[in-house]
Design a protein around this motif. Structure first.
Motif, PDB file in Angstrom:
ATOM      1  N   GLY A 283     -54.828  21.688  51.431  1.00  0.00           N
ATOM      2  CA  GLY A 283     -55.317  20.777  52.434  1.00  0.00           C
ATOM      3  C   GLY A 283     -55.201  19.340  52.002  1.00  0.00           C
ATOM      4  N   GLY A 284     -56.133  18.500  52.512  1.00  0.00           N
ATOM      5  CA  GLY A 284     -56.130  17.092  52.170  1.00  0.00           C
ATOM      6  C   GLY A 284     -56.807  16.849  50.848  1.00  0.00           C
ATOM      7  N   ASP A 285     -57.246  15.605  50.644  1.00  0.00           N
ATOM      8  CA  ASP A 285     -57.824  15.245  49.356  1.00  0.00           C
ATOM      9  C   ASP A 285     -59.207  15.842  49.175  1.00  0.00           C
ATOM     10  OD1 ASP A 285     -58.987  11.943  50.337  1.00  0.00           O
ATOM     11  OD2 ASP A 285     -58.904  13.835  51.419  1.00  0.00           O
ATOM     12  N   ARG A 286     -59.851  16.332  50.235  1.00  0.00           N
ATOM     13  CA  ARG A 286     -61.193  16.892  50.102  1.00  0.00           C
ATOM     14  C   ARG A 286     -61.165  18.302  49.525  1.00  0.00           C
ATOM     15  NH1 ARG A 286     -65.100  16.413  55.131  1.00  0.00           N
ATOM     16  NH2 ARG A 286     -64.671  14.243  54.603  1.00  0.00           N
ATOM     17  N   HIS A 287     -60.107  19.066  49.790  1.00  0.00           N
ATOM     18  CA  HIS A 287     -60.032  20.459  49.365  1.00  0.00           C
ATOM     19  C   HIS A 287     -59.094  20.649  48.186  1.00  0.00           C
ATOM     20  CE1 HIS A 287     -62.327  21.637  52.863  1.00  0.00           C
ATOM     21  NE2 HIS A 287     -61.534  20.880  53.587  1.00  0.00           N
ATOM     22  N   GLY A 288     -58.929  19.671  47.355  1.00  0.00           N
ATOM     23  CA  GLY A 288     -58.064  19.810  46.201  1.00  0.00           C
ATOM     24  C   GLY A 288     -58.652  20.756  45.175  1.00  0.00           C
ATOM     25  N   PHE A 289     -57.804  21.409  44.409  1.00  0.00           N
ATOM     26  CA  PHE A 289     -58.248  22.372  43.390  1.00  0.00           C
ATOM     27  C   PHE A 289     -58.820  21.636  42.195  1.00  0.00           C
ATOM     28  CE2 PHE A 289     -57.193  24.707  39.509  1.00  0.00           C
ATOM     29  CZ  PHE A 289     -57.971  25.831  39.714  1.00  0.00           C
ATOM     30  N   SER A 290     -59.984  22.055  41.720  1.00  0.00           N
ATOM     31  CA  SER A 290     -60.619  21.466  40.552  1.00  0.00           C
ATOM     32  C   SER A 290     -60.496  22.430  39.398  1.00  0.00           C
ATOM     33  CB  SER A 290     -62.104  21.163  40.828  1.00  0.00           C
ATOM     34  OG  SER A 290     -62.214  20.222  41.876  1.00  0.00           O
ATOM     35  N   ARG A 291     -59.863  22.010  38.338  1.00  0.00           N
ATOM     36  CA  ARG A 291     -59.644  22.866  37.193  1.00  0.00           C
ATOM     37  C   ARG A 291     -60.882  22.889  36.315  1.00  0.00           C
ATOM     38  NH1 ARG A 291     -54.741  20.966  34.026  1.00  0.00           N
ATOM     39  NH2 ARG A 291     -56.183  19.250  33.603  1.00  0.00           N
ATOM     40  N   PRO A 292     -61.400  24.080  35.939  1.00  0.00           N
ATOM     41  CA  PRO A 292     -62.583  24.112  35.066  1.00  0.00           C
ATOM     42  C   PRO A 292     -62.235  23.595  33.684  1.00  0.00           C
ATOM     43  CG  PRO A 292     -61.682  26.309  35.337  1.00  0.00           C
ATOM     44  CD  PRO A 292     -60.924  25.434  36.282  1.00  0.00           C
ATOM     45  N   THR A 293     -63.194  22.923  33.106  1.00  0.00           N
ATOM     46  CA  THR A 293     -62.984  22.368  31.762  1.00  0.00           C
ATOM     47  C   THR A 293     -63.513  23.281  30.680  1.00  0.00           C
ATOM     48  OG1 THR A 293     -65.077  21.184  31.947  1.00  0.00           O
ATOM     49  CG2 THR A 293     -63.094  20.030  32.661  1.00  0.00           C
ATOM     50  N   ALA A 294     -64.266  24.363  31.043  1.00  0.00           N
ATOM     51  CA  ALA A 294     -64.825  25.283  30.049  1.00  0.00           C
ATOM     52  C   ALA A 294     -64.947  26.657  30.680  1.00  0.00           C
ATOM     53  CB  ALA A 294     -66.188  24.796  29.563  1.00  0.00           C
ATOM     54  N   PRO A 295     -64.874  27.723  29.899  1.00  0.00           N
ATOM     55  CA  PRO A 295     -65.027  29.075  30.452  1.00  0.00           C
ATOM     56  C   PRO A 295     -66.427  29.291  31.008  1.00  0.00           C
ATOM     57  CG  PRO A 295     -64.953  29.134  28.059  1.00  0.00           C
ATOM     58  CD  PRO A 295     -64.611  27.737  28.441  1.00  0.00           C
ATOM     59  N   VAL A 296     -66.519  30.149  32.071  1.00  0.00           N
ATOM     60  CA  VAL A 296     -67.796  30.454  32.721  1.00  0.00           C
ATOM     61  C   VAL A 296     -68.463  31.595  31.950  1.00  0.00           C
ATOM     62  CG1 VAL A 296     -68.914  31.173  34.850  1.00  0.00           C
ATOM     63  CG2 VAL A 296     -66.870  29.739  34.937  1.00  0.00           C
ATOM     64  N   VAL A 297     -69.599  31.320  31.371  1.00  0.00           N
ATOM     65  CA  VAL A 297     -70.349  32.300  30.589  1.00  0.00           C
ATOM     66  C   VAL A 297     -71.663  32.561  31.295  1.00  0.00           C
ATOM     67  CG1 VAL A 297     -71.396  32.857  28.379  1.00  0.00           C
ATOM     68  CG2 VAL A 297     -69.268  31.545  28.449  1.00  0.00           C
ATOM     69  N   ARG A 298     -71.933  33.829  31.586  1.00  0.00           N
ATOM     70  CA  ARG A 298     -73.158  34.200  32.286  1.00  0.00           C
ATOM     71  C   ARG A 298     -74.081  34.956  31.350  1.00  0.00           C
ATOM     72  NH1 ARG A 298     -69.194  34.587  36.222  1.00  0.00           N
ATOM     73  NH2 ARG A 298     -69.698  33.498  38.176  1.00  0.00           N
ATOM     74  N   GLU A 299     -75.358  34.853  31.647  1.00  0.00           N
ATOM     75  CA  GLU A 299     -76.369  35.571  30.879  1.00  0.00           C
ATOM     76  C   GLU A 299     -76.826  36.766  31.715  1.00  0.00           C
ATOM     77  OE1 GLU A 299     -80.218  34.451  28.131  1.00  0.00           O
ATOM     78  OE2 GLU A 299     -79.916  33.389  30.010  1.00  0.00           O
ATOM     79  N   ILE A 300     -76.542  37.968  31.213  1.00  0.00           N
ATOM     80  CA  ILE A 300     -76.775  39.200  31.960  1.00  0.00           C
ATOM     81  C   ILE A 300     -78.037  39.862  31.434  1.00  0.00           C
ATOM     82  CG2 ILE A 300     -75.755  41.351  32.749  1.00  0.00           C
ATOM     83  CD1 ILE A 300     -74.206  38.844  33.524  1.00  0.00           C
ATOM     84  N   GLU A 301     -78.942  40.199  32.355  1.00  0.00           N
ATOM     85  CA  GLU A 301     -80.147  40.927  31.993  1.00  0.00           C
ATOM     86  C   GLU A 301     -79.881  42.424  32.124  1.00  0.00           C
ATOM     87  OE1 GLU A 301     -83.464  39.722  34.269  1.00  0.00           O
ATOM     88  OE2 GLU A 301     -83.564  37.692  33.438  1.00  0.00           O
ATOM     89  N   ILE A 302     -80.157  43.158  31.056  1.00  0.00           N
ATOM     90  CA  ILE A 302     -79.903  44.599  31.016  1.00  0.00           C
ATOM     91  C   ILE A 302     -81.180  45.299  30.586  1.00  0.00           C
ATOM     92  CG2 ILE A 302     -78.481  46.434  30.022  1.00  0.00           C
ATOM     93  CD1 ILE A 302     -76.354  44.343  29.474  1.00  0.00           C
ATOM     94  N   GLY A 303     -81.539  46.317  31.352  1.00  0.00           N
ATOM     95  CA  GLY A 303     -82.713  47.115  31.007  1.00  0.00           C
ATOM     96  C   GLY A 303     -82.352  48.273  30.091  1.00  0.00           C
ATOM     97  N   GLU A 304     -83.165  49.301  30.151  1.00  0.00           N
ATOM     98  CA  GLU A 304     -82.893  50.477  29.332  1.00  0.00           C
ATOM     99  C   GLU A 304     -81.596  51.152  29.748  1.00  0.00           C
ATOM    100  OE1 GLU A 304     -84.414  51.430  26.686  1.00  0.00           O
ATOM    101  OE2 GLU A 304     -85.942  49.877  26.822  1.00  0.00           O
ATOM    102  N   SER A 305     -81.249  51.093  31.013  1.00  0.00           N
ATOM    103  CA  SER A 305     -79.998  51.644  31.514  1.00  0.00           C
ATOM    104  C   SER A 305     -79.589  50.863  32.744  1.00  0.00           C
ATOM    105  CB  SER A 305     -80.148  53.131  31.857  1.00  0.00           C
ATOM    106  OG  SER A 305     -81.126  53.308  32.873  1.00  0.00           O
TER     107      SER A 305
END
Length: 879
Positions: A283-305
């Motif tokens: 599209g135009g300048d509003r929908h340009g692709f933004s390249r991430p500068t760092a990997p996306v790391v998530r914190e996952i909560e895990i129970g007993e199973s």
């Protein structure tokens, strides 16, 4: 057809004597005018006359003057006698039937059909040729348009390649000029170098108010990072070098190529062609692709199973990627399989995320904090459970206390459910729980012992201690509740109080006069002897125990029983233990939740609130909770839904883990067996949840090493089409306990040949299944339904009382057979017919499709009910 000579003479117009002479000339002797002429003699006479007159010439061709089409009309008038309204008088109705038939001569029909067939064939051939010619023309036009399109694409491709080559050459020359100008002394300013890069035919517009230059640090090459293994990491997008960016934008890493040029315009003022945009976006300048500068790391909560699908959803990746990672680690799993905590942590870290142990929530803590009561505790009524053996008078004793007839509503006078009632006496309020006394209801009695304060053990004075009496003592001792023994049937001469005391001493139940702590009260449910002494003993024991509860605040308690009602939905009987339960409160009962739409007491009267130790029925839950589940009032519907869903998720994970372990245990157990174990599949449907649990536990316990009883399904309510389909697929035996199959289910049962057994007393179910499993074949008493009558209207007569006007829809209804009353396919009454009449006449039976009047003894039927007539037949059992 044979005719006499006289008739034949009249038909051909010849005198009788002349015809006799002609017959004689032809060689046939006829003398009487009334003699019959044979058909063969007629043909001989005709040939003789032709030979005499025409000398053997061929007969002239006769013209067929018969009509080509004949139409016959017929009218029949009959009379039909019908009964008047409600059998009053008869009416005669004339019925007129008109018929019309048309006969067409076959020769004329053949002539009509001969020509159209030829013309239709010629027309079809002509249309086929035209269609082929049109198809050939269209195919030729398509080939021509396809050839032109390919030529146009080749021409455009050649022009595009030539344009790109020219632009590349111009760019190379511009770069050489820029480098030469930068190397020479007195180099031009960056603006002049940029102007040199333009094409000769492009004019540079004057530049005004240029923004400040970007710092040198921003112009540096951005740092690259190594792509991760999971699909959540975004691959780095290289900045396109096809379009040269101005110096003041070159250092902005997150701008696309469209942003580096004027929006919608190429540098130089010409419009931008489609396809000139870089990789940054579409599209135009509003929908340009933004390249991430760092990997996306998530914190996952895990129970007993955790389930594989849920873990993939938390990491925002596809389940297939997670399964691939598990396979690389040597773990074979499916999307619905449960992973333990350690395995889940390893695969999460392998995919580049961090894992932490899920804390035991916070929802249960919030629920406990919300249910904390503030206020002074006051004395509450005691909760008393009545226990004992079958037919020792438990329900009859309770009936005498609260002046109602509960036993008449039970099948055969045997209690099948847990009943909760509170009784207001002169000395205080007492809440009673009436539990069934049969051994199959052990689980129901155990729940009753856990939520009760005092246990009253009913023992018949003339029968003594029985096996279920011992089980009741064990449950009471395990729950740590005080015990009071009521020795019933003391009005009989054979009753012996001392013998009962001696028998109970063997089970550590010692009377007070023998130095123990258990009160023995002789009573009689028939005459009322000792009832006041029993109530005094209960209230004295309650005072000693100092039973108290906080009456103000949010309510909590225990679910005593639950069932499904077609008109009202889920109906749950709850016993309030703390606080006050109000109408419109939001409650959580195990894994079910809802808002209380209505509350009723044991007599069916609506109530607005219920305090401690008061049982009530509540409406409005999302489903049927299990008997014995705790219920708690919460602040709002959101919290109730969250708590219920969290509990359901934990229950599902535990069930999946248990199923996998059970499968492994079955495999290990079957490895040592030489012969295959036989399996008896059973599907159970009952009217209440407690009966379902009791039947499941009792029937499952009948399994042995040769035959395994497998309960494939159990639920509350009538037998539906889905239940019948499940039973047909699993080849299962369907057991209906105080419920019936609807019309759709009966059709599936008949088509698939499923065996459906109806019972109203639980030990009949257990005995029949036990005999089938153990091979003890013999005669059995089977209840065969011989007829069903549907109640259309209910009339009240001063002479006969209540009479149900019925239509027999199936089978035969007999006057001397027992009946059941069904309401919404659930048994509500069992008894016998008081009268069976048809048009004021007492009859012995009424067959299918006939109307009748039925008087039900001891019960008020309603319009829409079904009266089921059955008979008990002794048949030979076969396995």
């Amino acid at each position: 057809m044979s005719e006499t000579i006289r008739q034949l003479a009249a038909l051909v117009g010849t005198p009788v004597d002349t015809l006799i002479e002609q017959l004689a000339s032809a060689g046939m002797s006829y003398s009487n005018a009334d003699e019959l002429v044979k058909p063969s003699d007629k043909r001989k006479l005709l040939e003789f006359l032709r030979s005499q007159h025409g000398k053997g010439a061929a007969p002239a061709v006769e013209v067929d003057k018969t009509p080509a089409k004949i139409t016959l009309r017929r009218k029949t008038v009959t009379e039909l006698t019908v009964s008047g309204p409600q059998g009053r008088g008869k009416t005669t109705v004339p019925v007129e039937v008109r018929q019309k038939r048309t006969y067409v001569k076959r020769a004329a029909l053949d002539e009509q059909q001969a020509d159209p067939a030829d013309s239709e064939r010629e027309e079809a051939l002509r249309k086929l040729e035209a269609s082929r010619a049109q198809q050939a023309e269209e195919l030729k036009a398509l080939e021509e348009s396809d050839r032109k399109r390919r030529e146009e694409e080749a021409r455009r491709k050649a022009e595009e390649e030539a344009r790109r080559a020219a632009e590349a050459e111009a760019q190379r020359l511009a770069d050489e000029q820029a480098r030469a100008a930068a190397a020479a002394p007195g180099a031009k300013a960056p603006e002049a170098a940029a102007d040199a890069q333009r094409k000769p035919d492009e004019a540079r517009p004057p530049r005004k108010d240029l923004p400040p230059k970007a710092p040198e640090k921003a112009r540096e090459e951005p740092r690259r990072h190594k792509p991760g293994r999971g699909s959540h990491r975004m691959a780095e997008t290289e900045v396109s070098e096809d379009v040269a960016a101005p110096p003041y934008i070159r250092g902005e890493l997150h701008l696309s190529n469209e942003r580096r040029s004027a929006p919608g315009k190429r540098r130089g003022g010409k419009p931008q062609r489609h396809g000139d945009s870089g990789r940054g976006g579409s599209g135009g300048d509003r929908h340009g692709f933004s390249r991430p500068t760092a990997p996306v790391v998530r914190e996952i909560e895990i129970g007993e199973s955790i389930v594989v699908g849920d873990l993939a959803q938390k990491m925002a990746i596809k389940a297939g990627e997670l399964i691939k990672a598990l396979m690389k680690m040597g773990v074979m799993a499916t999307i619905n399989q449960t992973l333990d905590h350690d395995t889940a942590v390893l695969v999460v870290e392998e995919l580049g995320h961090s894992a932490k142990r899920a804390e035991e929530r916070d929802l249960e803590q919030e629920l406990l904090a919300h249910s904390e009561l503030q206020g002074e505790a006051s004395v509450r009524p005691p909760v008393v459970t009545i226990m004992g053996h079958v037919d020792h008078g438990k329900t009859s004793l309770l009936d005498y206390i609260r002046r109602t007839k509960v036993a008449s509503g039970e099948a055969g006078g045997i209690t099948q459910h847990i009943g909760a009632y509170h009784v207001e006496t002169d000395k205080g309020v007492i809440t009673f729980l009436d539990t069934p006394g049969h051994a199959a209801f052990t689980a129901m009695r155990a729940r009753g012992a856990k939520l009760t304060d005092i246990v009253v053990l009913v023992v018949a004075g003339d029968d003594g201690v029985m096996p279920q009496t011992i089980e009741a003592v064990q449950h009471a001792r395990a729950a740590g509740t005080p015990l009071i023994v009521a020795v019933n049937k003391m009005d009989k001469p054979a009753s012996n109080l001392d013998a009962v005391k001696q028998e109970l001493i063997q089970h550590e139940v010692i009377a007070e006069d023998f130095g123990g702590d258990v009160a023995f009260v002789p009573v009689s449910a028939k005459t009322g002897m000792g009832i006041d002494d029993l109530l005094d003993a209960i209230l004295v024991q309650a005072e000693v125990m100092e039973l108290k509860a906080v009456a103000k605040g949010t309510a909590s308690g225990v679910v005593v029983e639950s069932r499904l009602d077609k008109g009202r939905g889920t109906v749950a009987t709850v016993l309030v233990q703390q606080g006050t339960l109000n109408k419109s409160d939001f409650v959580v009962c195990g894994v079910e939740y809802g808002r209380i739409r209505a509350m009723f007491d044991e007599a069916g009267r609506p109530v607005q609130e219920a305090g401690p130790s008061i049982p009530v029925e509540i409406l409005g839950l999302s489903g049927s909770p299990n008997a014995g589940d705790d219920f708690t009032v919460v602040a709002n519907e959101r919290m109730a839904k969250e708590v219920a869903h969290t509990r359901a998720q934990k229950l599902r994970e535990a069930r999946l883990a248990k199923t996998q372990m059970a499968k492994l245990e079955d495999i290990m157990a079957n490895m040592g067996q030489t012969s295959e174990q036989q399996t008896l599949n059973i599907l159970i449907k009952a009217d209440v949840q407690g009966s379902v649990e009791a039947l499941r536990d009792a029937l499952t316990g009948l399994s042995n090493e040769l035959v395994r009883v497998n309960v494939i399904g159990a639920g509350v309510g009538g037998i539906t089409e889905s239940d019948a389909t499940l039973a047909a697929a699993s080849k299962a035996l369907v057991i209906g306990f105080n419920v019936r199959a609807d019309a759709t289910a009966r059709r599936v049962v008949n088509d698939a040949g499923i065996q459906v057994l109806y019972f109203s007393i639980i030990y009949d179910v257990i005995d029949q299944v036990k005999q089938a499993v153990t091979g003890l074949l013999g005669t059995e008493i089977r209840e065969d339904i011989i007829g069903i009558a549907e109640v259309r209207e209910v009339f009240r007569s001063s002479k006969f009382g209540q009479i149900a006007g019925c239509m027999v829809v199936e089978g035969i209804v007999k006057r001397n057979k027992p009946i059941r009353v069904l309401r919404d396919n659930v048994v509500v009454f069992q008894g016998e017919l008081e009268s069976l009449r048809r048009f004021k006449e007492v009859v012995e039976e009424v067959r299918n499709g006939m109307e009748c009047g039925i008087g039900v003894k001891g019960y008020d039927v309603k319009s829409g009910d079904q009266i089921e007539c059955f008979e008990r037949v002794e048949v030979q059992r076969t396995l």
